[in-house]
Design a protein around this motif. Structure first.
Motif, mmCIF file in Angstrom:
data_model
loop_
_atom_site.group_PDB
_atom_site.id
_atom_site.type_symbol
_atom_site.label_atom_id
_atom_site.label_comp_id
_atom_site.label_asym_id
_atom_site.label_seq_id
_atom_site.Cartn_x
_atom_site.Cartn_y
_atom_site.Cartn_z
ATOM 1 N N GLU A 24 -14.499 -4.311 5.603
ATOM 2 C CA GLU A 24 -13.536 -5.286 6.099
ATOM 3 C C GLU A 24 -12.533 -5.699 5.035
ATOM 4 O O GLU A 24 -11.499 -6.257 5.347
ATOM 5 C CB GLU A 24 -14.280 -6.509 6.622
ATOM 6 N N GLU A 25 -12.828 -5.407 3.757
ATOM 7 C CA GLU A 25 -11.944 -5.842 2.678
ATOM 8 C C GLU A 25 -10.647 -5.050 2.604
ATOM 9 O O GLU A 25 -9.630 -5.545 2.167
ATOM 10 C CB GLU A 25 -12.658 -5.723 1.336
ATOM 11 N N ALA A 26 -10.693 -3.802 3.002
ATOM 12 C CA ALA A 26 -9.525 -2.928 2.856
ATOM 13 C C ALA A 26 -8.611 -3.007 4.069
ATOM 14 O O ALA A 26 -9.065 -3.175 5.187
ATOM 15 C CB ALA A 26 -9.975 -1.491 2.635
ATOM 16 N N GLN A 27 -7.354 -2.888 3.821
ATOM 17 C CA GLN A 27 -6.365 -2.821 4.889
ATOM 18 C C GLN A 27 -6.142 -1.351 5.197
ATOM 19 O O GLN A 27 -5.208 -0.737 4.708
ATOM 20 C CB GLN A 27 -5.058 -3.497 4.448
ATOM 21 N N PRO A 31 -0.987 16.308 0.817
ATOM 22 C CA PRO A 31 -0.427 15.469 -0.246
ATOM 23 C C PRO A 31 -0.792 13.996 -0.064
ATOM 24 O O PRO A 31 -0.720 13.449 1.036
ATOM 25 C CB PRO A 31 1.080 15.703 -0.109
ATOM 26 N N CYS A 32 -1.219 13.386 -1.162
ATOM 27 C CA CYS A 32 -1.593 11.972 -1.177
ATOM 28 C C CYS A 32 -0.394 11.132 -0.730
ATOM 29 O O CYS A 32 0.733 11.356 -1.176
ATOM 30 C CB CYS A 32 -2.022 11.593 -2.584
ATOM 31 N N HIS A 69 -5.888 2.893 1.054
ATOM 32 C CA HIS A 69 -6.822 3.014 -0.061
ATOM 33 C C HIS A 69 -6.128 2.926 -1.411
ATOM 34 O O HIS A 69 -6.776 2.711 -2.425
ATOM 35 C CB HIS A 69 -7.561 4.367 0.000
ATOM 36 N N PHE A 70 -4.808 3.117 -1.460
ATOM 37 C CA PHE A 70 -4.074 3.191 -2.720
ATOM 38 C C PHE A 70 -3.703 1.791 -3.182
ATOM 39 O O PHE A 70 -3.131 1.007 -2.435
ATOM 40 C CB PHE A 70 -2.825 4.055 -2.529
ATOM 41 N N ASP A 71 -4.017 1.476 -4.437
ATOM 42 C CA ASP A 71 -3.741 0.130 -4.950
ATOM 43 C C ASP A 71 -2.485 0.060 -5.818
ATOM 44 O O ASP A 71 -2.244 -0.932 -6.482
ATOM 45 C CB ASP A 71 -4.950 -0.409 -5.720
ATOM 46 N N PRO A 106 1.880 18.910 -5.694
ATOM 47 C CA PRO A 106 1.568 17.528 -5.313
ATOM 48 C C PRO A 106 0.077 17.229 -5.461
ATOM 49 O O PRO A 106 -0.764 18.122 -5.316
ATOM 50 C CB PRO A 106 1.995 17.454 -3.839
ATOM 51 N N ILE A 107 -0.238 15.980 -5.745
ATOM 52 C CA ILE A 107 -1.617 15.525 -5.797
ATOM 53 C C ILE A 107 -2.126 15.485 -4.353
ATOM 54 O O ILE A 107 -1.461 14.959 -3.462
ATOM 55 C CB ILE A 107 -1.700 14.113 -6.424
ATOM 56 N N LEU A 108 -3.330 16.030 -4.134
ATOM 57 C CA LEU A 108 -3.868 16.125 -2.784
ATOM 58 C C LEU A 108 -4.951 15.099 -2.502
ATOM 59 O O LEU A 108 -5.824 14.855 -3.342
ATOM 60 C CB LEU A 108 -4.457 17.525 -2.550
ATOM 61 N N CYS A 109 -4.901 14.535 -1.325
ATOM 62 C CA CYS A 109 -5.977 13.698 -0.805
ATOM 63 C C CYS A 109 -7.001 14.640 -0.175
ATOM 64 O O CYS A 109 -6.648 15.434 0.699
ATOM 65 C CB CYS A 109 -5.440 12.749 0.258
#
Length: 163
Positions: free
Chosen positions: A144-147, A69-70, A77-79, A9-12
């Motif tokens: 403040e822009e990110a949820q 794992p991401c 942060h993920f778009d 898995p891709i890791l954060c």
């Protein structure tokens, strides 16, 4: 020989200790005038009660870098395609090392896969939870822009009260 990292898995690299399959891959060390920097472990270590206790009296994420794992769409942060945090780190922070540091998670790191060496030369300065975060740290974290939930990179922690 096949690249086994594509089977993992891709890791954060800025995960919380209670995340599934979380592992410590670095510990914050004093770099003198440069402040704290990540000291990378030669091998990532699974989170255990003993590992968590070693951080006392602070939060593990104040002194350890933890990978898990991401969460993909489960993370603010993920778009949908990329980690915006990795992009902000690679474009808003100055590099703090010239050569890529040894890193046990690089083959499966979300930030490296997305941003390449630019993420790695900035990674040593990243602390997941920060007391008294600077304006730049808050902006890189998403401002403040990110949820983003309360549990995020550069989260500001209130110091204990002196009662």
């Amino acid at each position: 020989m096949a690249d086994e990292s594509h089977d993992k898995p891709i890791l954060c690299p800025s995960a919380q200790p209670d995340a599934a399959d979380a592992k410590v891959f670095g510990v914050m060390t004093d770099a003198g005038q440069d402040g704290l920097r990540v000291g990378y472990l030669s091998e990532a270590q699974p989170i255990s009660p003993d590992v968590l206790a070693a951080a006392t009296p602070v939060a593990p994420t104040e002194v350890m870098r933890i990978a898990a794992p991401c969460l993909g769409h489960g993370c603010g942060h993920f778009d949908g395609a990329n980690c915006r945090l990795a992009t902000r780190i690679a474009t808003m922070l100055d590099p703090v090392v010239r050569a890529l540091p040894r890193c046990a998670i690089r083959p499966t790191c979300r930030w490296f896969r997305q941003e390449g060496p630019a993420a790695c030369t900035r990674c040593p300065q990243v602390i997941t939870d920060v007391r008294d975060a600077s304006e730049l740290q808050r902006t890189v974290a998403g401002g403040e822009e990110a949820q983003i939930s309360e549990r995020t990179l550069f989260r500001t922690i209130d110091p204990p009260s002196a009662e």
